[in-house]
Design a protein around this motif. Structure first.
Motif, mmCIF file in Angstrom:
data_model
loop_
_atom_site.group_PDB
_atom_site.id
_atom_site.type_symbol
_atom_site.label_atom_id
_atom_site.label_comp_id
_atom_site.label_asym_id
_atom_site.label_seq_id
_atom_site.Cartn_x
_atom_site.Cartn_y
_atom_site.Cartn_z
ATOM 1 N N ASP A 163 0.825 -1.211 0.000
ATOM 2 C CA ASP A 163 0.000 0.000 0.000
ATOM 3 C C ASP A 163 0.859 1.261 0.000
ATOM 4 O O ASP A 163 0.590 2.220 -0.745
ATOM 5 C CB ASP A 163 -0.918 0.005 1.222
ATOM 6 N N LEU A 164 1.894 1.292 0.831
ATOM 7 C CA LEU A 164 2.755 2.477 0.923
ATOM 8 C C LEU A 164 3.439 2.769 -0.411
ATOM 9 O O LEU A 164 3.504 3.923 -0.850
ATOM 10 C CB LEU A 164 3.808 2.276 2.011
ATOM 11 N N LEU A 165 3.927 1.727 -1.063
ATOM 12 C CA LEU A 165 4.654 1.911 -2.311
ATOM 13 C C LEU A 165 3.722 2.313 -3.449
ATOM 14 O O LEU A 165 4.032 3.214 -4.239
ATOM 15 C CB LEU A 165 5.398 0.620 -2.669
ATOM 16 N N SER A 166 2.575 1.686 -3.531
ATOM 17 C CA SER A 166 1.633 2.024 -4.603
ATOM 18 C C SER A 166 1.053 3.414 -4.416
ATOM 19 O O SER A 166 0.864 4.161 -5.390
ATOM 20 C CB SER A 166 0.509 0.980 -4.679
ATOM 21 N N GLN A 167 0.794 3.805 -3.165
ATOM 22 C CA GLN A 167 0.275 5.147 -2.905
ATOM 23 C C GLN A 167 1.330 6.216 -3.179
ATOM 24 O O GLN A 167 1.006 7.344 -3.591
ATOM 25 C CB GLN A 167 -0.211 5.247 -1.463
ATOM 26 N N HIS A 170 1.048 6.429 -7.031
ATOM 27 C CA HIS A 170 -0.235 6.918 -7.524
ATOM 28 C C HIS A 170 -1.184 7.137 -6.356
ATOM 29 O O HIS A 170 -2.076 6.316 -6.094
ATOM 30 C CB HIS A 170 -0.843 5.928 -8.516
ATOM 31 N N PRO A 171 -1.050 8.228 -5.629
ATOM 32 C CA PRO A 171 -1.909 8.446 -4.447
ATOM 33 C C PRO A 171 -3.387 8.553 -4.782
ATOM 34 O O PRO A 171 -4.230 8.339 -3.904
ATOM 35 C CB PRO A 171 -1.373 9.763 -3.862
ATOM 36 N N GLU A 172 -3.697 8.849 -6.041
ATOM 37 C CA GLU A 172 -5.102 9.019 -6.418
ATOM 38 C C GLU A 172 -5.787 7.689 -6.747
ATOM 39 O O GLU A 172 -7.018 7.635 -6.843
ATOM 40 C CB GLU A 172 -5.217 9.964 -7.620
ATOM 41 N N LEU A 173 -5.000 6.621 -6.923
ATOM 42 C CA LEU A 173 -5.578 5.340 -7.296
ATOM 43 C C LEU A 173 -5.974 4.520 -6.072
ATOM 44 O O LEU A 173 -5.283 4.509 -5.066
ATOM 45 C CB LEU A 173 -4.591 4.531 -8.148
ATOM 46 N N LYS A 174 -7.072 3.794 -6.198
ATOM 47 C CA LYS A 174 -7.506 2.889 -5.153
ATOM 48 C C LYS A 174 -6.718 1.579 -5.252
ATOM 49 O O LYS A 174 -6.096 1.286 -6.266
ATOM 50 C CB LYS A 174 -9.000 2.607 -5.291
ATOM 51 N N ARG A 175 -6.783 0.810 -4.191
ATOM 52 C CA ARG A 175 -6.123 -0.498 -4.150
ATOM 53 C C ARG A 175 -6.556 -1.368 -5.324
ATOM 54 O O ARG A 175 -5.760 -2.128 -5.889
ATOM 55 C CB ARG A 175 -6.477 -1.172 -2.827
ATOM 56 N N SER A 176 -7.803 -1.258 -5.727
ATOM 57 C CA SER A 176 -8.350 -2.103 -6.784
ATOM 58 C C SER A 176 -7.955 -1.650 -8.186
ATOM 59 O O SER A 176 -8.327 -2.295 -9.172
ATOM 60 C CB SER A 176 -9.883 -2.133 -6.687
ATOM 61 N N GLU A 202 -7.981 -9.566 -0.819
ATOM 62 C CA GLU A 202 -7.850 -8.257 -0.159
ATOM 63 C C GLU A 202 -8.224 -7.099 -1.079
ATOM 64 O O GLU A 202 -8.129 -5.933 -0.680
ATOM 65 C CB GLU A 202 -6.414 -8.067 0.337
ATOM 66 N N GLY A 203 -8.648 -7.376 -2.292
ATOM 67 C CA GLY A 203 -9.141 -6.330 -3.191
ATOM 68 C C GLY A 203 -8.092 -5.649 -4.036
ATOM 69 O O GLY A 203 -8.352 -4.585 -4.617
#
Length: 332
Positions: A163-167, A170-176, A202-203
């Motif tokens: 989560d930390l790396l993906s955010q 792309h902080p605007e993108l959801k986990r999915s 986990e989505g």
């Protein structure tokens, strides 16, 4: 006999994953990765294979190499996180760009006793209510591989690091929404097989995997479900008669698209099956298992997708050497 084969399995993974430290910068060019995993792509296979190789190295070498990639491909904003669970010696490399993340799990290292114990723990386990939500999606399967993955999830906060790396990217993108892929060689491929269902549960936006010399990891009872969920976007690449992908058949199976590297180096799509071994062929087991030999075959000009398709049939590589067509109906 079974004890002898277990020892052989340990010897193969003990030596077959060692000394693979030659990386080709061009094969880790993010522009080469085809994000559509519904079609086999040699460039993508090489990209995933190089990450599966890199994760064998120590954190300092990985960091040095990531600095090189950042300078060479600045537009991709490459970031990474290296996780190392000292309890089980399970390791994972989270490789992230502006467009995708790849999680490469490390295979067996030659001098780590914990890895030997993991590989030899063939008994099957499934979840129980005490595991909690973070482990609820893990498929039943090989007990040693599950334990290693559990340690990465619980003790190294694998989901939080994702989560930390993906955010960060792309902080605007959801986990999915953010695409995630997995890969690994040997033990690393086993962890990848188990983890993709955890991601889906986990989505997360799991999009596919390439596995090199993958051991059997997931319970036969879940094979059809895993094929339905992931079979079209997962590739299991096996080098001829490598013993590791058929070892420990204790009710566990593969579920991805099966590619076999024949003795002449040609790659074929095949239905998965077990094949006859001669005593002399067991002496070649180390050669078959080494990741460098998988990558050498994938690079060949005659192993592009169209060439592979044109020569492939159900058992076009092994022919009459097949001894069992259903991996879940044969014992060691």
């Amino acid at each position: 006999m079974k004890r002898t084969l277990v020892i052989l399995f340990l010897c193969i993974v003990h030596y077959g994953s060692f000394g693979q430290n030659k990386y080709m910068d061009s094969e880790l060019d993010p522009n080469r990765l085809n994000m559509n995993f519904r079609v086999y792509d040699p460039n993508t296979a090489l990209f995933m294979g190089q990450l599966s190789d890199l994760v064998y190295e120590d954190s300092l070498l990985i960091d040095n190499y990531m600095q090189i990639l950042r300078k060479r491909y600045p537009d991709w904003k490459i970031s990474y996180k290296f996780l190392n669970n000292k309890k089980s010696d399970a390791q994972a490399l989270l490789f992230c760009t502006k467009n995708f993340m790849i999680i490469a799990f490390r295979g067996t290292e030659p001098n780590i006793v914990a890895d030997w114990i993991t590989d030899a723990s063939f008994w099957n386990y499934e979840n129980n209510p005490s595991f909690g939500n973070a482990l609820s999606g893990m498929p039943a399967g090989h007990g040693g591989f599950r334990r290693s993955l559990i340690n990465l999830i619980q003790e190294e906060d694998l989901f939080s690091e994702i989560d930390l790396l993906s955010q960060k990217m792309h902080p605007e993108l959801k986990r999915s929404q953010f695409p995630i892929y997995t890969t690994g060689h040997s033990l690393g491929a086993a962890l990848s097989q188990l983890f993709m269902e955890c991601l889906r549960f986990e989505g997360y936006n799991f999009k596919g995997a390439y596995h090199f010399a993958p051991p059997l990891a997931v319970s036969c009872s879940l094979r059809e479900q895993m094929k339905f969920n992931f079979g079209s976007i997962v590739y299991d690449i096996v080098n001829y008669k490598d013993y590791v992908p058929r070892a420990g058949r204790n009710g566990v199976a593969h579920f991805g698209q099966f590619l076999r590297i024949c003795d002449d180096g040609e790659i074929h799509f095949e239905k998965e099956a077990y094949v006859k071994f001669s005593i002399a062929e067991y002496t070649k087991a180390l050669k078959y298992h080494k990741l460098t030999n998988h990558l050498a075959a994938i690079r060949r000009d005659d192993n592009k997708l169209q060439e592979i398709k044109s020569r492939s049939s159900d058992f076009s590589c092994m022919g009459d050497e097949i001894i069992e067509k259903d991996p879940c109906k044969i014992e060691n």
